[in-house]
Design an enzyme around this catalytic site. Structure first.
Site, short mmCIF file in Angstrom:
data_model
loop_
_atom_site.label_atom_id
_atom_site.label_comp_id
_atom_site.label_asym_id
_atom_site.label_seq_id
_atom_site.Cartn_x
_atom_site.Cartn_y
_atom_site.Cartn_z
N ASP A 12 0.82 -1.23 0.00
CA ASP A 12 0.00 0.00 0.00
C ASP A 12 0.85 1.27 0.00
OD1 ASP A 12 -2.23 -1.72 0.34
OD2 ASP A 12 -1.84 -1.76 2.49
N GLU A 13 2.02 1.20 -0.57
CA GLU A 13 2.91 2.37 -0.58
C GLU A 13 2.51 3.36 -1.66
OE1 GLU A 13 4.02 -0.76 -0.96
OE2 GLU A 13 5.48 -1.25 0.61
N GLY A 16 0.70 1.50 -7.28
CA GLY A 16 -0.23 1.57 -8.41
C GLY A 16 -0.10 2.88 -9.15
N ASN A 37 -5.04 -10.71 -3.83
CA ASN A 37 -5.24 -10.46 -2.40
C ASN A 37 -4.95 -9.04 -1.96
OD1 ASN A 37 -2.62 -11.24 -3.11
ND2 ASN A 37 -2.08 -11.63 -0.99
N HIS A 40 -4.17 -2.35 -6.14
CA HIS A 40 -3.52 -1.09 -6.47
C HIS A 40 -4.61 -0.09 -6.78
CE1 HIS A 40 0.34 -2.73 -6.64
NE2 HIS A 40 0.24 -3.33 -7.79
N THR A 304 -10.04 -5.29 0.96
CA THR A 304 -10.86 -5.76 2.06
C THR A 304 -11.64 -4.63 2.74
OG1 THR A 304 -9.00 -5.40 3.53
CG2 THR A 304 -9.23 -7.61 2.63
N GLY A 305 -11.23 -3.38 2.53
CA GLY A 305 -11.87 -2.26 3.23
C GLY A 305 -11.46 -2.18 4.70
N ARG A 308 -6.38 0.29 7.90
CA ARG A 308 -4.95 -0.05 8.02
C ARG A 308 -4.41 0.56 9.30
NH1 ARG A 308 -4.06 1.94 1.87
NH2 ARG A 308 -4.81 0.07 0.85
N LEU A 335 3.31 12.70 0.43
CA LEU A 335 3.90 13.77 1.24
C LEU A 335 2.82 14.80 1.59
CD1 LEU A 335 6.62 14.73 2.41
CD2 LEU A 335 6.87 16.21 0.42
N GLY A 417 0.03 13.76 -4.48
CA GLY A 417 -1.41 13.55 -4.62
C GLY A 417 -1.65 12.23 -5.32
P1 GDP Z 1 -0.33 0.09 -3.70
O1 GDP Z 1 -0.91 -1.22 -3.34
O2 GDP Z 1 1.12 0.21 -3.33
O3 GDP Z 1 -0.59 0.50 -5.09
O4 GDP Z 1 -1.04 1.17 -2.76
P2 GDP Z 1 -2.60 1.48 -2.63
O5 GDP Z 1 -3.09 1.95 -3.90
O6 GDP Z 1 -3.33 0.40 -1.96
O7 GDP Z 1 -2.55 2.64 -1.51
C1 GDP Z 1 -2.05 3.83 -1.73
C2 GDP Z 1 -3.14 4.87 -1.55
O8 GDP Z 1 -2.57 6.14 -1.61
C3 GDP Z 1 -4.19 4.88 -2.65
O9 GDP Z 1 -5.41 5.27 -2.10
C4 GDP Z 1 -3.66 5.92 -3.64
O10 GDP Z 1 -4.67 6.53 -4.43
C5 GDP Z 1 -3.08 6.90 -2.70
N1 GDP Z 1 -1.94 7.68 -3.17
C6 GDP Z 1 -0.87 7.31 -3.92
N2 GDP Z 1 0.02 8.32 -3.99
C7 GDP Z 1 -0.50 9.34 -3.27
C8 GDP Z 1 -0.03 10.65 -2.94
O11 GDP Z 1 1.04 11.10 -3.30
N3 GDP Z 1 -0.85 11.40 -2.13
C9 GDP Z 1 -2.05 10.97 -1.67
N4 GDP Z 1 -2.77 11.77 -0.90
N5 GDP Z 1 -2.50 9.74 -1.95
C10 GDP Z 1 -1.74 8.94 -2.73
#
Ligand code: GDP
Length: 430
Positions: A12-13, A16, A37, A40, A304-305, A308, A335, A417
């Site tokens: 979840d970093e 995606g 599981n 992104h 899963t909703g 975290r 950031l 963002g």
């Molecule tokens: P992934 O599994 O690594 O792709 O991560 P996820 O998509 O599950 O979780 C990352 C969350 O952060 C998602 O809701 C993205 O839309 C959001 N996101 C990604 N980059 C940024 C960012 O720079 N700022 C903000 N506010 N949200 C972001």
């Protein structure tokens, strides 16, 4: 050449978003491990999507997307995701499903749920999507490959053997109903038709693309902490989350991986069981606020909703996470989320048995670790959507400099963002 986009932490970093952004300049995007599981989150002109099994290049017509042999292929979920995509107006993507990928079967999902039920309070907090039983079967050589779907005698034999073994477990260990071979076989034939148009020789395709000088993007799921060998075992997943595994799961030569983009968030988040050590965790009101403000819709699992767990940036875990990934550069996401804070703590050490260390330990020592925080001043303003690194507030830049110095890997992308173009590029001497 091959670029890998992988997670430095618990998943979840924001991989995606980074993949979606970098996919634009790629020819091939490959999922090489994991299954449906985790998700992104991608936000683009077509809308907001949570991709679980499809590679993130599916929004671009010039990209060939590959589901590599290392993936746990849940065919039903794949087909449903394809339908959902086209239903939202996205053109049908170019997709190759490796004929060597193995199939995540309905009994893997059942076994996952039964085992969590059996473990009761000691459960791993699995998403119950069958990932652990799937990989166990793969390495026990009782799995079924996609190519077996097209050889019916072999398919019957392999399914027969699997059902025989599963029924011993299901009836005698879990006290659940036995599996019905005929029903499962019929389901498999139906699923075969849903993926038939996509099945192909991904190994030959990928090597051909590399010979032609194409750019291949490996898309990792989860992050370093979830790797079964180098992560926080056993609170890990069951496939390797490291870029190096791309050589197996996507069948690319080791020497072809030239760029490893390690993604980490400006704070921490972790899904899974509450018993998992999560050293820099913030609880109480401060934690609720960070969770509510995090990501694009708060820090809740894309699949899963589940809420975290959240924490301050953990430089000990992230330095290790980047090291084991072999990061050539780091993308720091979210950031913008921290703009509300007067001061921002960063975990720069772990105190274990009275000694402070910045070396990430094994699980038994980790469970005894306490965080050592250093506090930086906040910037107290909204930087959402900023695209010019130099225009960021001084304290925000100092925060990024501080993180880079502690993780020892160059932070070249700073995301401000959730949308594709909400990103800044940062010059660094590292
Ligand atoms: P992934 O599994 O690594 O792709 O991560 P996820 O998509 O599950 O979780 C990352 C969350 O952060 C998602 O809701 C993205 O839309 C959001 N996101 C990604 N980059 C940024 C960012 O720079 N700022 C903000 N506010 N949200 C972001």
């Amino acid at each position: 050449m091959v670029k890998a986009i992988v997670g430095a932490n618990w998943g979840d970093e924001g991989k995606g978003k980074i993949t979606d952004m970098l996919a634009e300049q790629s020819d091939v995007v490959i999922r090489f491990q994991g299954g449906a599981n985790a998700g992104h989150t991608i936000i683009n002109d077509y809308g907001r999507f949570a991709l679980h099994i499809l590679p993130s290049g599916v929004f671009y017509p010039h990209i060939t997307n590959v589901i590599g042999n290392g993936v746990a292929l849940d065919i039903r979920k794949l087909a449903d995701e394809l339908d959902a995509l086209t239903g939202q107006g996205v053109p049908a993507p170019n997709l190759i499903v490796s004929e060597r990928a193995q199939i995540l079967m309905p009994y893997h999902v059942l076994q996952d749920a039964y085992e969590e039920e059996r473990l009761g309070g000691k459960a791993f907090g699995s998403t119950k999507s069958g990932i652990a039983p799937f990989y166990s079967d793969k390495y026990a050589k009782t799995g079924i490959q996609v190519c077996h779907l097209f050889d019916e005698p072999m398919l019957k034999e392999r399914l027969g053997r699997a059902v025989e073994l599963k029924n011993v477990l299901f009836e005698h260990l879990y006290h659940k109903p036995a599996l019905d071979f005929d029903e499962l076989y019929a389901q498999l034939l139906e699923l075969r038709e849903r993926i038939r148009p996509y099945v192909g020789d991904a190994v030959d395709f990928v090597h051909g693309a590399l010979r032609q000088g194409k750019t291949v993007l490996l898309e990792g799921q989860l992050g370093s902490m979830k790797d079964p060998d180098l992560g926080i075992f056993p609170m890990t997943t069951s496939s390797h989350t490291l870029a190096g595994f791309g050589c197996v799961g996507a069948a690319v030569p080791p020497t072809s991986i030239q760029d490893v983009i390690c993604v980490t968030k400006a704070y921490s988040s972790c899904v899974g069981s509450k018993t998992e050590p999560f050293i820099s965790e913030v609880t109480g009101q401060a934690g609720d606020e960070l969770r509510r403000r995090g990501g694009d819709k708060g820090e809740f699992g894309a699949t899963t909703g589940r809420p975290r767990r959240v924490g301050w940036f953990d430089a000990v875990a992230t330095r290790y996470g980047c090291m084991v990934q072999g990061a050539t550069q780091v993308a720091l996401t979210c950031l913008d989320v921290l703009g509300y804070l007067d001061e921002i703590p960063v975990c720069t050490g772990y105190e274990i048995d009275g000694k402070v260390t910045d070396v990430f330990p094994t699980t038994p020592a980790l469970t005894r670790a306490k965080p050592v925080f250093e506090t930086l001043p906040g910037w107290k303003c909204d930087i959402l959507g900023c695209t010019d690194y130099d225009a960021l507030p001084e304290n925000a830049k100092q925060y990024v400099d501080f993180l880079e110095a502690h993780i020892g890997a160059p932070i070249r992308l700073v995301s401000t963002g959730p949308k594709r173009h909400e990103i800044t590029r940062r010059e660094t001497k590292l």
